[in-house]
Motif scaffolding. Structure first.
Motif, mmCIF file in Angstrom:
data_model
loop_
_atom_site.group_PDB
_atom_site.id
_atom_site.type_symbol
_atom_site.label_atom_id
_atom_site.label_comp_id
_atom_site.label_asym_id
_atom_site.label_seq_id
_atom_site.Cartn_x
_atom_site.Cartn_y
_atom_site.Cartn_z
ATOM 1 N N ASP A 1 0.819 -1.212 0.000
ATOM 2 C CA ASP A 1 0.000 0.000 0.000
ATOM 3 C C ASP A 1 0.853 1.263 0.000
ATOM 4 O O ASP A 1 0.573 2.243 0.710
ATOM 5 N N GLY A 2 1.922 1.248 -0.800
ATOM 6 C CA GLY A 2 2.761 2.428 -0.951
ATOM 7 C C GLY A 2 3.754 2.660 0.165
ATOM 8 O O GLY A 2 4.499 3.656 0.138
ATOM 9 N N ARG A 3 3.835 1.748 1.141
ATOM 10 C CA ARG A 3 4.748 1.920 2.280
ATOM 11 C C ARG A 3 5.842 0.861 2.208
ATOM 12 O O ARG A 3 5.571 -0.341 2.075
ATOM 13 N N ILE A 4 7.093 1.303 2.314
ATOM 14 C CA ILE A 4 8.244 0.390 2.282
ATOM 15 C C ILE A 4 8.384 -0.295 3.638
ATOM 16 O O ILE A 4 8.390 0.365 4.684
ATOM 17 N N ILE A 5 8.493 -1.617 3.619
ATOM 18 C CA ILE A 5 8.639 -2.399 4.854
ATOM 19 C C ILE A 5 10.133 -2.641 5.063
ATOM 20 O O ILE A 5 10.727 -3.571 4.512
ATOM 21 N N TYR A 6 10.741 -1.786 5.900
ATOM 22 C CA TYR A 6 12.201 -1.801 6.017
ATOM 23 C C TYR A 6 12.721 -3.102 6.615
ATOM 24 O O TYR A 6 13.770 -3.609 6.212
ATOM 25 N N ARG A 7 11.991 -3.679 7.565
ATOM 26 C CA ARG A 7 12.467 -4.919 8.193
ATOM 27 C C ARG A 7 12.565 -6.053 7.171
ATOM 28 O O ARG A 7 13.411 -6.944 7.303
ATOM 29 N N ASN A 8 11.703 -6.016 6.152
ATOM 30 C CA ASN A 8 11.771 -7.051 5.129
ATOM 31 C C ASN A 8 12.896 -6.802 4.131
ATOM 32 O O ASN A 8 13.360 -7.734 3.476
ATOM 33 N N LEU A 9 13.328 -5.534 4.014
ATOM 34 C CA LEU A 9 14.541 -5.270 3.226
ATOM 35 C C LEU A 9 15.737 -5.936 3.877
ATOM 36 O O LEU A 9 16.589 -6.532 3.204
ATOM 37 N N ARG A 10 15.793 -5.859 5.187
ATOM 38 C CA ARG A 10 16.886 -6.510 5.922
ATOM 39 C C ARG A 10 16.765 -8.030 5.824
ATOM 40 O O ARG A 10 17.776 -8.729 5.716
ATOM 41 N N ARG A 11 15.543 -8.525 5.843
ATOM 42 C CA ARG A 11 15.328 -9.968 5.710
ATOM 43 C C ARG A 11 15.775 -10.464 4.334
ATOM 44 O O ARG A 11 16.366 -11.549 4.218
ATOM 45 N N ALA A 12 15.539 -9.664 3.294
ATOM 46 C CA ALA A 12 15.968 -10.036 1.944
ATOM 47 C C ALA A 12 17.446 -9.716 1.713
ATOM 48 O O ALA A 12 18.006 -10.120 0.692
ATOM 49 N N ARG A 13 18.045 -8.982 2.654
ATOM 50 C CA ARG A 13 19.459 -8.581 2.569
ATOM 51 C C ARG A 13 19.722 -7.746 1.317
ATOM 52 O O ARG A 13 20.678 -7.967 0.582
ATOM 53 N N ILE A 14 18.834 -6.787 1.071
ATOM 54 C CA ILE A 14 19.021 -5.867 -0.039
ATOM 55 C C ILE A 14 18.932 -4.444 0.482
ATOM 56 O O ILE A 14 18.339 -4.177 1.534
ATOM 57 N N SER A 15 19.540 -3.518 -0.252
ATOM 58 C CA SER A 15 19.521 -2.112 0.144
ATOM 59 C C SER A 15 18.304 -1.416 -0.443
ATOM 60 O O SER A 15 17.641 -1.929 -1.350
ATOM 61 N N LEU A 16 18.060 -0.223 0.071
ATOM 62 C CA LEU A 16 16.965 0.586 -0.468
ATOM 63 C C LEU A 16 17.252 0.948 -1.923
ATOM 64 O O LEU A 16 16.338 0.991 -2.754
ATOM 65 N N ASP A 17 18.524 1.204 -2.237
ATOM 66 C CA ASP A 17 18.897 1.533 -3.610
ATOM 67 C C ASP A 17 18.580 0.378 -4.562
ATOM 68 O O ASP A 17 18.138 0.602 -5.695
#
Length: 231
Positions: free
Chosen positions: A108-124
């Motif tokens: 819904d247009g919101r970035i889930i930061y904890r799942n970025l860490r889970r996927a081990r990828i950066s925001l970039d």
């Protein structure tokens, strides 16, 4: 079959035979494992690629190592790969380990930061993946999923979906796949027959002397030829 065994030295022909044998053995193994192992790199696929590369590399470069042992080892690995792939279809727990389900990176247009860490990828990396889907604003995304093969699946919010002719109830022509009638200066007579044309029709459209200069000629839906010339 001396090239099959380990020796102090190998003749040039024996090196060639080793390379040819390994090449076709690898093709046969890939066919046994299925196209999934080639088109995607999941956890099991990645492990197989590393191990197979090491198994075949050593006997191809070291004449003291026989290729028989490598062939047996690779056959066992192909069997294990096929068995695990089959068992993962039957056992949910094993399938979850080998091919974990996707999880959301954007909802819904919101970035889930904890799942970025889970996927081990950066925001970039996430933003670059969105740009690859022609999305410049994360707020337009209804759902972005991190897939088990390391890709990002993106779904836009309904209000940002492209407008289609169906929504306006417009009459559109049916889909037509353009047919290649000339490629690299050569006429494809089989394709001409598929569209109900012949050489006489083609020669009326194109000067015969120009055919060799044509890189690509395709037949379009409106019964025209689009031509691309060598530059």
């Amino acid at each position: 079959m001396d090239f099959f065994k380990g020796q102090g030295t190998l003749e040039s022909a024996e090196w060639v035979l080793r390379a040819v044998y390994s090449f076709f053995f690898l093709i046969l193994s890939a066919k046994c494992m299925g196209r999934r192992a080639i088109s995607q790199m999941g956890l099991l696929d990645f492990i197989m690629a590393l191990i197979i590369g090491n198994i075949l590399a050593h006997p191809l470069s070291d004449p003291r190592l026989g290729i028989k042992g490598s062939s047996i080892s690779m056959s066992v690995l192909v069997f294990l790969y096929t068995a695990i792939s089959f068992l993962s279809l039957k056992w949910k727990t094993l399938r979850y380990i080998i091919d974990p389900p996707p999880f959301p990176l954007i909802k819904d247009g919101r970035i889930i930061y904890r799942n970025l860490r889970r996927a081990r990828i950066s925001l970039d990396y996430l933003l670059a993946s969105l740009r690859g889907e022609k999305v410049t604003d994360p707020q337009k995304v209804a759902l972005a999923l991190w897939e088990q093969n390391g890709s990002v699946s993106c779904f836009l919010k309904t209000e940002h979906d492209p407008v289609t002719s169906k929504q306006f109830k417009m009459q559109v022509a049916p889909f037509y796949m353009p047919v290649t009638v000339i490629k690299e200066g050569k006429i494809n007579e089989e394709e001409l027959k598929l569209i109900g044309k012949d050489m006489n029709w083609l020669l009326q459209k194109i000067d015969p002397a120009e055919i060799k200069n044509i890189l690509l000629a395709i037949h379009t839906q409106d019964d025209k030829l689009e031509m691309f010339y060598y530059k």
